[in-house]
Design a protein around this motif. Sequence first.
Motif, PDB file in Angstrom:
ATOM      1  N   GLN A  18      -8.120  -2.965  -8.448  1.00 24.92           N
ATOM      2  CA  GLN A  18      -8.498  -3.799  -9.581  1.00 24.92           C
ATOM      3  C   GLN A  18      -7.420  -3.869 -10.654  1.00 24.92           C
ATOM      4  N   GLY A  19      -6.424  -3.015 -10.595  1.00 23.22           N
ATOM      5  CA  GLY A  19      -5.404  -2.963 -11.633  1.00 23.22           C
ATOM      6  C   GLY A  19      -4.400  -4.098 -11.522  1.00 23.22           C
ATOM      7  N   SER A  20      -3.359  -3.972 -12.314  1.00 25.94           N
ATOM      8  CA  SER A  20      -2.314  -4.986 -12.303  1.00 25.94           C
ATOM      9  C   SER A  20      -1.057  -4.434 -11.650  1.00 25.94           C
ATOM     10  N   GLY A  21      -1.232  -3.601 -10.646  1.00 24.56           N
ATOM     11  CA  GLY A  21      -0.109  -2.976  -9.971  1.00 24.56           C
ATOM     12  C   GLY A  21       0.595  -3.929  -9.012  1.00 24.56           C
ATOM     13  N   PHE A  22       1.459  -3.349  -8.212  1.00 26.53           N
ATOM     14  CA  PHE A  22       2.278  -4.122  -7.282  1.00 26.53           C
ATOM     15  C   PHE A  22       1.426  -4.848  -6.238  1.00 26.53           C
ATOM     16  N   GLY A  23       0.381  -4.169  -5.744  1.00 28.71           N
ATOM     17  CA  GLY A  23      -0.481  -4.780  -4.732  1.00 28.71           C
ATOM     18  C   GLY A  23      -1.168  -6.039  -5.238  1.00 28.71           C
ATOM     19  N   MET A  24      -1.611  -6.013  -6.487  1.00 29.47           N
ATOM     20  CA  MET A  24      -2.252  -7.184  -7.086  1.00 29.47           C
ATOM     21  C   MET A  24      -1.252  -8.318  -7.273  1.00 29.47           C
ATOM     22  N   LYS A  25      -0.029  -7.991  -7.678  1.00 29.49           N
ATOM     23  CA  LYS A  25       0.998  -9.025  -7.844  1.00 29.49           C
ATOM     24  C   LYS A  25       1.366  -9.658  -6.508  1.00 29.49           C
ATOM     25  N   VAL A  26       1.447  -8.866  -5.461  1.00 27.46           N
ATOM     26  CA  VAL A  26       1.740  -9.408  -4.133  1.00 27.46           C
ATOM     27  C   VAL A  26       0.603 -10.315  -3.676  1.00 27.46           C
ATOM     28  N   MET A  27      -0.640  -9.905  -3.922  1.00 26.83           N
ATOM     29  CA  MET A  27      -1.773 -10.736  -3.525  1.00 26.83           C
ATOM     30  C   MET A  27      -1.799 -12.045  -4.311  1.00 26.83           C
TER      31      MET A  27
END
Length: 171
Positions: free
Chosen positions: A156-165
């Motif tokens: 749910q955060g704004s980490g790298f995984g969210m940016k990639v998605m």
Amino acid sequence: MASLCLSLHQTLKPLAAPRLTPLSLSFPTSTISLLPSPKRLSTLTTRASHTPTPATERVISIASYALPFFNSIQYGRFLFAQYPKLGLLVEPLFPILNLYTSLPYASFVAFFGLYLGVVRNTSFTRYVRFNAMQAVTLDVLLAVPVLLTRILDPGQGSGFGMKVMMWGHTD
């Protein structure tokens, strides 16, 4: 290496000029004739009867693509958030989309209804069955990103995984 190239060039023979012979193909609805002529290389004659597809078959074919369309709207959520005016194009479909998403197993029932009711039904023409099969295939392929998203779960955060998605959904 040079001797290998020389030996290959020595064993190759020049190709003979092709001979032109009359060719005629007959199909149930058309005839294609290719005849050599001294003035031209070939003459192409085509005669075909064209019967237009009835409007009911076109409507059924178009309606079958609603299944992958409704299942693909979720991939545009970041795009719609970034460009709100783009969401206005989809806004008239919200009542139908809300009904579709509110019913439990609607996607599952629609998938099998389309497959068993249209694709496997030989009373429909090949045109309708082909388009329905394309829609079913698109719907199956749309499940792959959902599975990848659940496996790689960006959180749910704004980490790298969210940016990639987000990058994958918008670009």
